[in-house]
Write an enzyme that holds these catalytic residues in place. Structure first.
Site, short mmCIF file in Angstrom:
data_model
loop_
_atom_site.label_atom_id
_atom_site.label_comp_id
_atom_site.label_asym_id
_atom_site.label_seq_id
_atom_site.Cartn_x
_atom_site.Cartn_y
_atom_site.Cartn_z
N GLY A 169 0.81 -1.22 0.00
CA GLY A 169 0.00 0.00 0.00
C GLY A 169 0.84 1.26 0.00
O GLY A 169 0.37 2.31 0.43
N SER A 197 2.25 2.37 -2.89
CA SER A 197 2.17 2.87 -4.26
C SER A 197 3.40 2.57 -5.11
O SER A 197 3.87 3.42 -5.87
CB SER A 197 1.88 4.37 -4.28
OG SER A 197 0.64 4.61 -3.71
N ASP A 210 -2.24 8.77 -5.52
CA ASP A 210 -0.93 8.12 -5.52
C ASP A 210 -0.02 8.71 -6.59
O ASP A 210 1.16 9.00 -6.35
CB ASP A 210 -1.09 6.61 -5.76
CG ASP A 210 -2.05 5.97 -4.77
OD1 ASP A 210 -2.35 6.59 -3.75
OD2 ASP A 210 -2.53 4.85 -5.06
C1 GLA Z 1 -5.53 3.38 -3.07
C2 GLA Z 1 -5.88 4.13 -4.34
C3 GLA Z 1 -5.93 5.64 -4.08
C4 GLA Z 1 -6.84 5.96 -2.88
C5 GLA Z 1 -6.48 5.08 -1.70
C6 GLA Z 1 -7.44 5.24 -0.55
O1 GLA Z 1 -4.22 3.71 -2.68
O2 GLA Z 1 -4.92 3.86 -5.35
O3 GLA Z 1 -6.37 6.31 -5.25
O4 GLA Z 1 -8.18 5.85 -3.23
O5 GLA Z 1 -6.46 3.70 -2.04
O6 GLA Z 1 -7.33 6.50 0.01
#
Ligand code: GLA
Length: 386
Positions: free
Chosen positions: A128, A130, A177
């Site tokens: 999580g 990115s 992200d």
């Molecule tokens: C993921 C998605 C983002 C956002 C988050 C929650 O990271 O890629 O665009 O929606 O979840 O905040």
């Protein structure tokens, strides 16, 4: 700058292609301090880019062949010619992130030329933080401004990377992200208005950004994420507005009871989270970590009780860190939910206390401890000296 990462990419490039790379770009991952599931509701978020990143070593080609080597996947290769349509592969997924961006770039620049590239990164994958957005943003930054490809602003880069993920890879993510990765500012969080796309850097007070990877895998994340999006869209339709960004507490109080109770809770999370983000930007700017801590605690409770995207192990991890840092800092789950990471803002003097508390008390699903990253807010994507 991750010079060792750059050196690794350069070495793999020389070995794979028999000559040196001439161009290096990097794009950071991100951690969201507060503002979860608000981006696709046109709302506010407060993430920062982190000093973990994807680096690409590359050499532009005169022809239209693209050759990509993934240093983190045993130097696996993906190769194609831009004269033919760029199609999605069943596997491997990393190749689709590159292909998706290349296809979007081709739509804007039909004469796009080829590239040899090696990708290397140190962002933990699937946690999580990115890693995939950083890869997409890095690929876009690599091509932009070269012969056959127009230059792009950081926001345009982020939006192209998001389109590639939405349309080609098939994930309905929002824009947080990619904007974080493209627009990061060292030692600053970014207050992003996901509707107007205004990005306002907010200084992060002295102290550490700690990230605890729970090792709870985010297995259900895609279907649950899309379900949350649908519920938010349903709530916005009920209020007759384009997005939940346009709903405030008074509207919720007046007409919320007409909604399905689950949908009402989802809407309440988004409405209150937007308020918390605005307050958090002020608290950070004022150097008020105690107030930031209160807002992060409230955000976590809202994700747990109203949006229902936390899991017991994550709630436990947040509780352990909170007990260790008290009111001197803040902690909450970060990212899409259902596992992944917890983020904490911690005064330097409490970093070891928090680390030891987690080492003592937290065990992941396979009995392992959490992995701890202490990071700094980093600059956004861009070129690196060769
Ligand atoms: C993921 C998605 C983002 C956002 C988050 C929650 O990271 O890629 O665009 O929606 O979840 O905040």
């Amino acid at each position: 700058m991750s010079t060792s990462l750059q050196a690794r990419a350069a070495d793999v490039f020389a070995a794979a292609f028999g000559h040196s790379a001439t161009r290096f770009v990097q794009a950071p991952g991100r951690v969201n301090l507060i503002g979860e599931h608000t981006d696709y509701n046109d709302g506010l978020v407060l993430p920062c880019a982190i000093d973990y990143r994807t680096v690409i070593a590359a050499r532009p080609r005169a022809d239209r062949v693209v050759r990509v080597v993934a240093a983190d996947y045993d130097d696996a290769v993906d190769e194609y010619d831009l004269a033919a349509p760029v199609t999605r592969l069943a596997a491997p997924m990393w190749a689709n992130y590159v292909r998706g961006v290349v296809r979007e770039l081709l739509l804007l620049n039909p004469q796009l030329r080829g590239m040899d590239m090696v990708i290397a990164g140190d962002i933990p994958q699937g946690a999580g933080l990115s890693s995939s957005a950083s890869l997409s943003v890095a690929v876009c930054s690599l091509f932009a401004g070269l012969p056959g490809c127009a230059a792009m602003t950081p926001i345009a880069t982020a939006l192209l990377a998001q389109r590639a993920e939405n349309d080609f890879v098939g994930c309905r993510c929002g824009n947080m992200d990619q904007i974080s990765s493209a627009c990061g500012v060292a030692d600053h969080a970014l207050l992003i208005d996901c509707r107007s796309l205004a990005v306002q850097p907010v200084p992060i007070p002295a102290g550490a950004i700690m990230i605890f990877d729970s090792h709870v895998s985010r297995g259900l994340v895609d279907s649950a994420y899309n379900e949350r999006r649908r519920q938010c869209e349903e709530a916005a339709r009920h209020f007759g507005v384009p997005a939940l960004r346009d709903v405030d507490a008074a509207m919720l109080a007046a007409r919320g009871a007409e909604l399905d109770p689950v949908v009402l809770r989802r809407a309440r999370h988004v409405v209150t989270e937007n308020e918390r983000v605005a307050a958090a930007a002020q608290a950070l700017a004022a150097g008020d970590l105690a107030r930031m801590g209160e807002l992060m605690t409230a955000s976590h409770a809202s994700m747990r009780d109203d949006f229902e995207i936390t899991v017991p192990a994550i709630d436990q991890l947040v509780g352990i860190v909170k007990e260790a840092i008290g009111t001197a800092g803040g902690v909450r789950m970060t990212g899409g939910g259902f596992g992944g990471c917890v983020v904490a803002l911690v005064p330097d003097g409490l970093v070891e206390t928090a680390r030891q508390a987690v080492e003592r008390a937290y065990r992941g699903p396979r009995g392992e401890g959490a992995t701890v990253y202490v990071c700094r807010a980093a600059a956004g994507a861009g070129g690196m000296a060769g």
